[in-house]
Motif scaffolding. Structure first.
Motif, PDB file in Angstrom:
ATOM      1  N   LEU A   1       0.800  -1.228   0.000  1.00 40.82           N
ATOM      2  CA  LEU A   1       0.000   0.000   0.000  1.00 40.82           C
ATOM      3  C   LEU A   1       0.841   1.292   0.000  1.00 40.82           C
ATOM      4  N   PRO A   2       1.876   1.420   0.842  1.00 36.96           N
ATOM      5  CA  PRO A   2       2.667   2.660   0.755  1.00 36.96           C
ATOM      6  C   PRO A   2       3.391   2.803  -0.577  1.00 36.96           C
ATOM      7  N   LEU A   3       3.813   1.683  -1.174  1.00 33.41           N
ATOM      8  CA  LEU A   3       4.469   1.753  -2.478  1.00 33.41           C
ATOM      9  C   LEU A   3       3.465   2.136  -3.558  1.00 33.41           C
ATOM     10  N   LEU A   4       2.264   1.570  -3.475  1.00 35.71           N
ATOM     11  CA  LEU A   4       1.183   1.929  -4.404  1.00 35.71           C
ATOM     12  C   LEU A   4       0.867   3.420  -4.299  1.00 35.71           C
ATOM     13  N   THR A   5       0.803   3.919  -3.070  1.00 36.50           N
ATOM     14  CA  THR A   5       0.511   5.339  -2.870  1.00 36.50           C
ATOM     15  C   THR A   5       1.614   6.210  -3.458  1.00 36.50           C
ATOM     16  N   GLY A   6       2.859   5.752  -3.347  1.00 34.05           N
ATOM     17  CA  GLY A   6       3.960   6.489  -3.952  1.00 34.05           C
ATOM     18  C   GLY A   6       3.842   6.570  -5.461  1.00 34.05           C
ATOM     19  N   VAL A   7       3.523   5.450  -6.097  1.00 31.03           N
ATOM     20  CA  VAL A   7       3.344   5.425  -7.547  1.00 31.03           C
ATOM     21  C   VAL A   7       2.197   6.344  -7.957  1.00 31.03           C
TER      22      VAL A   7
ATOM     23  N   GLY B   1       3.587  18.891 -13.905  1.00 31.05           N
ATOM     24  CA  GLY B   1       4.537  18.929 -15.005  1.00 31.05           C
ATOM     25  C   GLY B   1       5.981  18.716 -14.609  1.00 31.05           C
ATOM     26  N   ILE B   2       6.227  18.020 -13.495  1.00 30.67           N
ATOM     27  CA  ILE B   2       7.602  17.720 -13.101  1.00 30.67           C
ATOM     28  C   ILE B   2       7.737  16.236 -12.799  1.00 30.67           C
ATOM     29  N   ASP B   3       8.938  15.721 -13.019  1.00 30.79           N
ATOM     30  CA  ASP B   3       9.210  14.323 -12.711  1.00 30.79           C
ATOM     31  C   ASP B   3       9.424  14.163 -11.212  1.00 30.79           C
ATOM     32  N   THR B   4       8.834  13.115 -10.672  1.00 33.88           N
ATOM     33  CA  THR B   4       8.994  12.799  -9.261  1.00 33.88           C
ATOM     34  C   THR B   4       9.504  11.366  -9.154  1.00 33.88           C
ATOM     35  N   ALA B   5      10.623  11.191  -8.469  1.00 33.92           N
ATOM     36  CA  ALA B   5      11.193   9.853  -8.291  1.00 33.92           C
ATOM     37  C   ALA B   5      10.792   9.307  -6.929  1.00 33.92           C
ATOM     38  N   LEU B   6      10.914   7.999  -6.777  1.00 38.24           N
ATOM     39  CA  LEU B   6      10.555   7.320  -5.545  1.00 38.24           C
ATOM     40  C   LEU B   6      11.821   6.791  -4.876  1.00 38.24           C
ATOM     41  N   LYS B   7      12.018   7.173  -3.634  1.00 34.53           N
ATOM     42  CA  LYS B   7      13.094   6.586  -2.844  1.00 34.53           C
ATOM     43  C   LYS B   7      12.467   5.534  -1.938  1.00 34.53           C
ATOM     44  N   TRP B   8      12.858   4.288  -2.141  1.00 38.93           N
ATOM     45  CA  TRP B   8      12.278   3.208  -1.344  1.00 38.93           C
ATOM     46  C   TRP B   8      12.602   3.435   0.131  1.00 38.93           C
ATOM     47  N   PRO B   9      11.627   3.232   1.059  1.00 36.54           N
ATOM     48  CA  PRO B   9      10.287   2.709   0.781  1.00 36.54           C
ATOM     49  C   PRO B   9       9.189   3.761   0.719  1.00 36.54           C
ATOM     50  N   ASN B  10       9.448   5.018   1.148  1.00 33.06           N
ATOM     51  CA  ASN B  10       8.281   5.903   1.325  1.00 33.06           C
ATOM     52  C   ASN B  10       8.524   7.365   1.008  1.00 33.06           C
ATOM     53  N   ASP B  11       9.598   7.703   0.290  1.00 31.12           N
ATOM     54  CA  ASP B  11       9.886   9.111   0.015  1.00 31.12           C
ATOM     55  C   ASP B  11       9.595   9.481  -1.434  1.00 31.12           C
ATOM     56  N   LEU B  12       9.195  10.737  -1.633  1.00 34.26           N
ATOM     57  CA  LEU B  12       8.984  11.305  -2.956  1.00 34.26           C
ATOM     58  C   LEU B  12      10.076  12.346  -3.198  1.00 34.26           C
ATOM     59  N   LEU B  13      10.810  12.206  -4.292  1.00 34.80           N
ATOM     60  CA  LEU B  13      11.940  13.071  -4.590  1.00 34.80           C
ATOM     61  C   LEU B  13      11.658  13.945  -5.802  1.00 34.80           C
ATOM     62  N   VAL B  14      12.122  15.192  -5.748  1.00 31.80           N
ATOM     63  CA  VAL B  14      12.109  16.082  -6.906  1.00 31.80           C
ATOM     64  C   VAL B  14      13.523  16.594  -7.108  1.00 31.80           C
ATOM     65  N   THR B  15      13.790  17.125  -8.296  1.00 29.95           N
ATOM     66  CA  THR B  15      15.117  17.647  -8.598  1.00 29.95           C
ATOM     67  C   THR B  15      15.120  19.169  -8.478  1.00 29.95           C
ATOM     68  N   VAL B  16      15.998  19.672  -7.621  1.00 23.14           N
ATOM     69  CA  VAL B  16      16.147  21.112  -7.398  1.00 23.14           C
ATOM     70  C   VAL B  16      17.615  21.463  -7.612  1.00 23.14           C
ATOM     71  N   ASP B  17      17.892  22.314  -8.584  1.00 20.93           N
ATOM     72  CA  ASP B  17      19.271  22.723  -8.885  1.00 20.93           C
ATOM     73  C   ASP B  17      20.184  21.521  -9.116  1.00 20.93           C
ATOM     74  N   GLY B  18      19.652  20.518  -9.820  1.00 21.92           N
ATOM     75  CA  GLY B  18      20.445  19.363 -10.191  1.00 21.92           C
ATOM     76  C   GLY B  18      20.603  18.305  -9.120  1.00 21.92           C
ATOM     77  N   ALA B  19      20.010  18.512  -7.955  1.00 22.66           N
ATOM     78  CA  ALA B  19      20.128  17.539  -6.863  1.00 22.66           C
ATOM     79  C   ALA B  19      18.755  16.998  -6.487  1.00 22.66           C
ATOM     80  N   GLU B  20      18.714  15.735  -6.108  1.00 23.26           N
ATOM     81  CA  GLU B  20      17.464  15.135  -5.655  1.00 23.26           C
ATOM     82  C   GLU B  20      17.161  15.593  -4.236  1.00 23.26           C
ATOM     83  N   ARG B  21      15.933  16.032  -4.031  1.00 25.18           N
ATOM     84  CA  ARG B  21      15.505  16.515  -2.721  1.00 25.18           C
ATOM     85  C   ARG B  21      14.199  15.824  -2.331  1.00 25.18           C
TER      86      ARG B  21
END
Length: 294
Positions: free
Chosen positions: A111-117, A128-148
């Motif tokens: 369920l938490p992984l499904l919610t992340g997806v 309109g931005i890409d969001t990556a998933l850091k296992w198991p429960n974080d949502l990452l965005v790119t700010v100034d070339g770094a994942e946050r």
């Protein structure tokens, strides 16, 4: 028009003190989401609470599936292992939903992984931005070339179901970030930071993924959940160190996500070892592959 008493004017001034962050429109949200046949059965917006997860869990025995609780501000927001989550009022999405999955209990860990997806795909479409998933429960965005880290997910058993919480930084400025390694949709260049359409997109995406997962009886392969999470997971392909209870640590390359949602690490001695989210205290990158995950 009848003049408002001073105390009412003061309340309105406070409510609208930040015109870039208007309150959520609960009436419009209910009209859009609480339709016949929908997963969502109720939707409440409160000005402030300690934790939406705690509030829903306390009421879980009396709730119908699909109850949604949203707070404009959380004074005691929590992440995994009771880590604090804080943000200014109306600067993000802070919500919890109550679900009662009709699938085998050993698949509820998805369920938490499904919610992340679901959340990541909704953000991609509506902001309109890409969001990556850091296992198991974080949502990452790119700010100034770094994942946050811009968001997190917390799932907790309650009564006969699960309360799933989502916290997402939307309009936070660099000066408002709780830590320098955090991020927000605005800092990542989102084309839209209006929380009403973002919230509708997240809940509709969650309903769609949850429905497909239940139709597949919780099978992560048949529902394509495992495939989707793998495709969006920034942890895979990186060298990481898993800090485990009892001062144990495990280092290796994250090579796969298994059928139980566990992260599989390939260690230096040639062993592939799965680690479960519930066993992890911290998951840290050990190399410089593709940026720095928080």
């Amino acid at each position: 028009m009848t003049p408002q008493p001073p105390e009412n004017r003061d309340k309105d001034a406070s409510r609208w003190s930040d015109l870039d962050r208007p309150p959520l429109n609960a009436t419009a949200l209910r009209r859009a989401l609480l339709r016949p046949g929908s997963l969502w059965s109720s939707l409440d917006v409160v000005p402030v609470t300690g934790s939406t997860n705690t509030d829903l869990a306390a009421r879980a025995g009396t709730l119908a599936e699909g109850a949604v609780l949203i707070a404009e501000e959380q004074s005691a927001g929590r992440g995994r292992l009771d880590r604090r989550w804080s943000a200014p009022p109306r600067s993000g999405l802070f919500l919890s939903v109550y679900l009662t999955p009709r699938v085998p209990h050993d698949r509820w860990g998805w369920l938490p992984l499904l919610t992340g997806v679901a959340t990541a795909s909704a953000i991609a479409r509506s902001a309109g931005i890409d969001t990556a998933l850091k296992w198991p429960n974080d949502l990452l965005v790119t700010v100034d070339g770094a994942e946050r880290k811009a968001g997190g997910i917390l799932a907790e058993r309650a009564a006969d179901g699960v309360v799933v919480g989502i916290g997402l930084n939307v309009s936070l400025t660099a000066e408002e970030l709780p830590v320098p390694t955090a991020g927000s949709l605005a800092l990542a260049g989102a084309r839209n930071t209006d929380r009403d359409p973002l919230l509708r997109a997240v809940l509709r995406s969650l309903e769609q993924w949850y429905g497909a997962w239940q139709e597949a009886n919780g099978d992560p392969a048949a529902s394509r959940l495992q495939e989707a999470y793998t495709a969006g997971c920034a942890t895979l392909g990186r060298s990481v160190r898993a800090e485990l209870p009892g001062d144990e640590s495990l280092q290796g390359e994250a090579v796969a996500l298994d059928a139980d949602g566990r992260l599989v690490l390939a260690t230096a001695d040639g062993v592939q070892r799965p680690v479960a989210a519930g066993d992890i205290i911290h998951l840290r990158p050990t190399g410089g592959e593709g940026g720095s995950a928080p």
